[in-house]
Design a protein around this motif. Structure first.
Motif, PDB file in Angstrom:
ATOM      1  N   PHE A 300       0.823  -1.207   0.000  1.00  0.00           N
ATOM      2  CA  PHE A 300       0.000   0.000   0.000  1.00  0.00           C
ATOM      3  C   PHE A 300       0.858   1.259   0.000  1.00  0.00           C
ATOM      4  O   PHE A 300       0.583   2.213  -0.746  1.00  0.00           O
ATOM      5  CB  PHE A 300      -0.921   0.003   1.233  1.00  0.00           C
ATOM      6  N   LEU A 301       1.894   1.273   0.812  1.00  0.00           N
ATOM      7  CA  LEU A 301       2.705   2.486   0.949  1.00  0.00           C
ATOM      8  C   LEU A 301       3.780   2.612  -0.132  1.00  0.00           C
ATOM      9  O   LEU A 301       4.186   3.729  -0.469  1.00  0.00           O
ATOM     10  CB  LEU A 301       3.363   2.507   2.335  1.00  0.00           C
ATOM     11  N   TYR A 302       4.210   1.488  -0.698  1.00  0.00           N
ATOM     12  CA  TYR A 302       5.246   1.535  -1.735  1.00  0.00           C
ATOM     13  C   TYR A 302       4.693   1.897  -3.117  1.00  0.00           C
ATOM     14  O   TYR A 302       5.299   2.694  -3.849  1.00  0.00           O
ATOM     15  CB  TYR A 302       5.956   0.169  -1.836  1.00  0.00           C
ATOM     16  N   SER A 303       3.578   1.327  -3.496  1.00  0.00           N
ATOM     17  CA  SER A 303       3.139   1.331  -4.895  1.00  0.00           C
ATOM     18  C   SER A 303       3.023   2.699  -5.553  1.00  0.00           C
ATOM     19  O   SER A 303       3.367   2.849  -6.721  1.00  0.00           O
ATOM     20  CB  SER A 303       1.826   0.560  -5.033  1.00  0.00           C
ATOM     21  N   PRO A 304       2.556   3.763  -4.862  1.00  0.00           N
ATOM     22  CA  PRO A 304       2.468   5.060  -5.541  1.00  0.00           C
ATOM     23  C   PRO A 304       3.807   5.825  -5.580  1.00  0.00           C
ATOM     24  O   PRO A 304       3.810   7.006  -5.943  1.00  0.00           O
ATOM     25  CB  PRO A 304       1.448   5.840  -4.688  1.00  0.00           C
ATOM     26  N   SER A 305       4.912   5.187  -5.219  1.00  0.00           N
ATOM     27  CA  SER A 305       6.168   5.927  -5.056  1.00  0.00           C
ATOM     28  C   SER A 305       6.607   6.625  -6.335  1.00  0.00           C
ATOM     29  O   SER A 305       7.040   7.793  -6.303  1.00  0.00           O
ATOM     30  CB  SER A 305       7.286   4.998  -4.542  1.00  0.00           C
ATOM     31  N   PHE A 306       6.491   5.950  -7.496  1.00  0.00           N
ATOM     32  CA  PHE A 306       6.921   6.584  -8.746  1.00  0.00           C
ATOM     33  C   PHE A 306       5.966   7.710  -9.143  1.00  0.00           C
ATOM     34  O   PHE A 306       6.397   8.748  -9.642  1.00  0.00           O
ATOM     35  CB  PHE A 306       7.025   5.547  -9.866  1.00  0.00           C
ATOM     36  N   LEU A 307       4.664   7.506  -8.915  1.00  0.00           N
ATOM     37  CA  LEU A 307       3.686   8.562  -9.175  1.00  0.00           C
ATOM     38  C   LEU A 307       3.963   9.767  -8.284  1.00  0.00           C
ATOM     39  O   LEU A 307       4.004  10.915  -8.758  1.00  0.00           O
ATOM     40  CB  LEU A 307       2.270   8.042  -8.926  1.00  0.00           C
ATOM     41  N   ASN A 308       4.166   9.520  -6.990  1.00  0.00           N
ATOM     42  CA  ASN A 308       4.418  10.616  -6.051  1.00  0.00           C
ATOM     43  C   ASN A 308       5.711  11.361  -6.383  1.00  0.00           C
ATOM     44  O   ASN A 308       5.762  12.586  -6.336  1.00  0.00           O
ATOM     45  CB  ASN A 308       4.486  10.071  -4.621  1.00  0.00           C
ATOM     46  N   ALA A 309       6.755  10.590  -6.725  1.00  0.00           N
ATOM     47  CA  ALA A 309       8.044  11.207  -7.045  1.00  0.00           C
ATOM     48  C   ALA A 309       7.932  12.098  -8.278  1.00  0.00           C
ATOM     49  O   ALA A 309       8.440  13.228  -8.294  1.00  0.00           O
ATOM     50  CB  ALA A 309       9.109  10.132  -7.263  1.00  0.00           C
TER      51      ALA A 309
END
Length: 387
Positions: A300-309
């Motif tokens: 849950f916490l890892y998956s949006p990392s590229f979107l957020n970055a």
């Protein structure tokens, strides 16, 4: 248009299946070629390093070409990669065909995002970008665990065969649905490169780098970690990847909504996983149920990392979307390379059980970069008020 965003998402599934599909089968590849797990990890880190070194330049070079043709060219190379890899070639050739599509991966991502937000209202851009980036989470819940599961039933070559099929479907979707999209006005290289002189953008690059290093120091060796640290077999690992991906699909959708309200707060919220997950993994011990819950939180916490970055970096350079995103992809993959390398070193020197603590250290550094950017932005606002 949402239709274009979903086409970009489809291609992203093929891209991510190719890049990260090896994560669940690295132990099998290492065993097949009689090499150590850290050497097998080069299949991931070398791919990411090529993206890191060439991404922005390739994006600038491709910025004047028809966007549909660029996307088709990129996906066709991913098809070739999966096909050759599925025949278990010598390791040097496997490494070579893994590297080839890396040259055009950031070009595909930047182009897909540009196509998705073309003609959209500013307030809807982050939502459309989240649709494209949901391809990461969808791949994690479908193609990546499925490929890992097939590899556990038969052999690792089947994983690459799945990658080939996914890329062929993506190619067909782009070819038949997306219209020709010639670039009407090409921005000059100088106007795009100018963002590198902005302190807030440089700090955002550092945040992106540290965040991805934090996640991939362990995630690159997901199968190895669960095999050795938690005593799970390959079938349980594929189940864990499935749960990881399901949570990722949910969190990417939520992140897209949250980014429309507060980019910095959203980035910090999901970044907290780099601190929380290592602690939870440590205390979950060998308890399968506890580990399953932690893996769900992890996904849950890892998956949006590229979107957020990407969104965090683009917010510091809103007028250079494609180039800013290519730099986000480039430095994100540089983070994958460093994280994978550090993780491999830790496995060889200390043991895979210690890998998550690398993530905690770099996660703390990423938080420091968020604080520094906020400080710089507040200082700029105060200076503008005094003028």
């Amino acid at each position: 248009m949402k239709k274009y965003a979903y086409i970009g998402c489809l291609g992203f599934i093929g891209v991510i299946t190719t890049e990260f599909g090896v994560i669940g089968i690295l132990p099998q590849i290492a065993d097949y070629y009689k090499i150590s797990i850290d050497i097998a990890g080069y299949l991931l880190s070398a791919f990411a390093l090529i993206i890191a070194l060439t991404g922005p330049f390739m994006t600038l070079l491709a910025s004047g070409f028809d966007r549909k043709k660029i996307m088709l060219t990129a996906i066709s190379i991913f098809v070739l990669t999966g096909l050759v890899s599925s025949f278990s070639p010598p390791f040097w050739l496997l490494m070579l065909v893994r590297i080839l599509p890396a040259f055009l991966q950031p070009v595909y991502i930047a182009t897909a995002l540009s196509v998705a937000v073309s003609g959209a209202d500013k307030k809807n851009e982050n939502g459309l970008m989240s649709i494209v980036f949901s391809g990461v989470a969808i791949a994690m819940v479908t193609t990546v665990p499925f490929a890992t599961y097939l590899a556990s039933l038969w052999s690792w070559e089947y994983s690459f065969f799945v990658q080939t099929i996914v890329s062929v479907i993506a190619f067909a979707g782009i070819y038949f649905i997306l219209p020709d999209m010639p670039v009407k006005e090409k921005k000059s290289f100088g106007s795009q490169v100018r963002i590198l002189g902005k302190p807030t953008f440089i700090v955002s690059i550092a945040m992106n780098l540290f965040m991805i290093i934090a996640w991939f120091s362990t995630y690159s060796y997901f199968a190895e970690y669960l095999n050795k640290s938690k005593g799970m077999d390959d079938k349980r690992v594929s189940l864990m990847l499935l749960i990881f991906g399901i949570m990722g699909v949910l969190s990417t959708w939520i992140s897209g909504k949250m980014l429309n309200r507060n980019i910095t707060g959203t980035t910090a919220f999901f970044l907290s996983g780099t601190i929380l997950v290592p602690i939870l993994l440590h205390f979950s011990g060998g308890n399968t149920t506890a580990t399953l819950i932690v893996v769900a939180i992890w996904g849950f916490l890892y998956s949006p990392s590229f979107l957020n970055a990407s969104t965090y970096m683009i917010s510091a350079a809103p007028n250079s979307l494609e180039f800013a995103n290519s730099l986000a992809t480039s430095f994100g993959n540089f983070g994958v390379t460093i994280g994978t390398t550090l993780g491999g070193w830790m496995i060889v020197s200390k043991g895979v059980v210690y890998n998550p603590w690398i993530g905690l250290v770099f996660g703390a550094l990423a938080f420091m970069m968020i604080a520094l950017r906020s400080y710089l932005e507040k200082g700029r606002v105060l200076r503008s008020k005094t003028i």
